[in-house]
Design a protein around this motif. Sequence first.
Motif, PDB file in Angstrom:
ATOM      1  N   THR A  47       0.818  -1.221   0.000  1.00 17.58           N
ATOM      2  CA  THR A  47       0.000   0.000   0.000  1.00 17.58           C
ATOM      3  C   THR A  47       0.852   1.272   0.000  1.00 17.58           C
ATOM      4  N   HIS A  48       2.076   1.160   0.506  1.00 16.99           N
ATOM      5  CA  HIS A  48       2.960   2.342   0.493  1.00 16.99           C
ATOM      6  C   HIS A  48       3.381   2.718  -0.930  1.00 16.99           C
ATOM      7  N   THR A  49       3.142   1.819  -1.896  1.00 22.55           N
ATOM      8  CA  THR A  49       3.569   2.109  -3.275  1.00 22.55           C
ATOM      9  C   THR A  49       2.538   2.951  -4.031  1.00 22.55           C
ATOM     10  N   VAL A  99       1.441   5.966  -3.629  1.00 28.79           N
ATOM     11  CA  VAL A  99       1.844   7.355  -3.894  1.00 28.79           C
ATOM     12  C   VAL A  99       2.991   7.434  -4.907  1.00 28.79           C
ATOM     13  N   TRP A 100       3.550   6.291  -5.269  1.00 29.43           N
ATOM     14  CA  TRP A 100       4.650   6.280  -6.242  1.00 29.43           C
ATOM     15  C   TRP A 100       4.168   6.428  -7.682  1.00 29.43           C
ATOM     16  N   HIS A 101       2.852   6.423  -7.879  1.00 30.12           N
ATOM     17  CA  HIS A 101       2.317   6.483  -9.244  1.00 30.12           C
ATOM     18  C   HIS A 101       2.174   7.911  -9.767  1.00 30.12           C
ATOM     19  N   VAL A 103      13.865   6.751  -9.431  1.00 30.55           N
ATOM     20  CA  VAL A 103      15.267   6.737  -8.982  1.00 30.55           C
ATOM     21  C   VAL A 103      15.549   5.452  -8.199  1.00 30.55           C
ATOM     22  N   ASN A 104      14.671   5.157  -7.258  1.00 32.01           N
ATOM     23  CA  ASN A 104      14.840   3.976  -6.399  1.00 32.01           C
ATOM     24  C   ASN A 104      14.884   2.685  -7.233  1.00 32.01           C
ATOM     25  N   MET A 105      13.912   2.507  -8.103  1.00 30.35           N
ATOM     26  CA  MET A 105      13.820   1.261  -8.871  1.00 30.35           C
ATOM     27  C   MET A 105      14.969   1.129  -9.882  1.00 30.35           C
ATOM     28  N   THR A 106      15.415   2.273 -10.398  1.00 23.42           N
ATOM     29  CA  THR A 106      16.545   2.245 -11.333  1.00 23.42           C
ATOM     30  C   THR A 106      17.797   1.751 -10.628  1.00 23.42           C
ATOM     31  N   SER A 107      17.977   2.140  -9.377  1.00 24.44           N
ATOM     32  CA  SER A 107      19.172   1.660  -8.688  1.00 24.44           C
ATOM     33  C   SER A 107      18.988   0.218  -8.208  1.00 24.44           C
ATOM     34  N   ARG A 108      17.774  -0.138  -7.810  1.00 26.59           N
ATOM     35  CA  ARG A 108      17.540  -1.504  -7.304  1.00 26.59           C
ATOM     36  C   ARG A 108      17.722  -2.569  -8.385  1.00 26.59           C
ATOM     37  N   ILE A 109      17.332  -2.258  -9.614  1.00 25.90           N
ATOM     38  CA  ILE A 109      17.329  -3.302 -10.640  1.00 25.90           C
ATOM     39  C   ILE A 109      18.737  -3.747 -11.031  1.00 25.90           C
TER      40      ILE A 109
HETATM   41  C1  LIG Z   1      12.780   1.745  -2.478  1.00 23.04           C
HETATM   42  O1  LIG Z   1      11.997   0.604  -2.732  1.00 23.04           O
HETATM   43  C2  LIG Z   1      11.946  -0.345  -1.697  1.00 23.04           C
HETATM   44  C3  LIG Z   1      11.216  -1.579  -2.202  1.00 23.04           C
HETATM   45  O2  LIG Z   1       9.916  -1.322  -2.602  1.00 23.04           O
HETATM   46  C4  LIG Z   1      11.317   0.286  -0.474  1.00 23.04           C
HETATM   47  O3  LIG Z   1      11.274  -0.637   0.584  1.00 23.04           O
HETATM   48  C5  LIG Z   1      12.079   1.528  -0.084  1.00 23.04           C
HETATM   49  O4  LIG Z   1      11.416   2.176   0.973  1.00 23.04           O
HETATM   50  C6  LIG Z   1      12.219   2.465  -1.263  1.00 23.04           C
HETATM   51  N1  LIG Z   1      13.071   3.582  -0.910  1.00 23.04           N
HETATM   52  C7  LIG Z   1      12.728   4.831  -1.160  1.00 23.04           C
HETATM   53  C8  LIG Z   1      13.722   5.866  -0.753  1.00 23.04           C
HETATM   54  O5  LIG Z   1      11.670   5.141  -1.700  1.00 23.04           O
END
Ligand SMILES: *[C@@H]1O[C@H](CO)[C@@H](O)[C@H](O)[C@H]1NC(C)=O
Length: 309
Positions: free
Chosen positions: A72-74, A76-78, A110-116
């Motif tokens: 559910t925290h995702t 606001v990422w849209h 930014v986050n997903m680009t670095s995670r992948i």
């Molecule tokens: C980046 O993504 C991860 C996995 O969804 C999440 O747990 C983390 O809080 C995110 N970090 C930021 C800075 O948004």
Amino acid sequence: MRSLSPLLILLSTPTVHSWGELGHRTVGYLAEKYLTTDATAMVTELLVNDKGYDISDAALWADSVKRRTGYTHTRVWHYIDAEDDPPTQCGIKYNRDCKPKKGCIVSAIVNMTSRISSPKLDSTQHKEALMFLIHFLGDIHQPLHTEALDRGGNDIHACFDSHCSKKENLHSIWDTQILHKSRGLPASESDDKVLKDAAQTWATELFEASSLRVWNWDTVAECKDLKKAEDCALKWAGESNKLVCGYVLERGVEWIEQNDLGGEYFEGAVPVVDEMVSKAGLRLGTWLNEIAGARRRVGLLREQERMEM
Ligand SMILES: *[C@@H]1O[C@H](CO)[C@@H](O)[C@H](O)[C@H]1NC(C)=O
């Protein structure tokens, strides 16, 4: 078979908060046409082999999980909620508009680009990062995903081709109705197969149009330095946000609420949507190519997958 009660149908109708299925699938299929061999191998390894997804199925995943426990925290990422003042004044300010702890579409990219391409994460995390990116690079090109006013137009009631139910609002009209009508589909079309076929056809047309250089394609694809993901995502969001004042809300909220948007407003919206879906597809393709390069450099792209190509 018993038919569903109207209430059940109502309950099962998802509230749309992003390009609808057609828009996201088209961005996916269009991006696919630009992929290098390495990027195709990455998509095959992470999505096709493992999940049985094609790139357009993957483009829908982020919407399907955003209400699920653990995700559910995702939600606001849209989007990024620009607190500007359309149609008079548009503009994104990162510090004002991206919520510090929760994030927004720019920080999520930014986050997903670095995670992948992080060797510290496992393949499930890489897969999710890839699916998020495929979705977010679509959403960031939907003008109303870069606007705070009336929750990105969700609270602006509007009519489209005489459909004026509570469901219709400016946001959903831009997610779905305009796209369906421009591709000759009924507003209510929800059959995956039909939408996939329509998305393939649309992607092919947009790809062919791009070779005619209708837009300045070199400029569109020039932001590709993964280390500058924040600058790039802000630039893309800024272009979308500019269209909020430039077209989407140009005539003001009152006009929108008092006129049927299926006529002249729709006609003017079609080239806007074509342009934004085209840009999303090209930029996503370019971004995934860079990511595949980064994964190769850290040893994440396995030779075995390359051989299968
Ligand atoms: C980046 O993504 C991860 C996995 O969804 C999440 O747990 C983390 O809080 C995110 N970090 C930021 C800075 O948004």
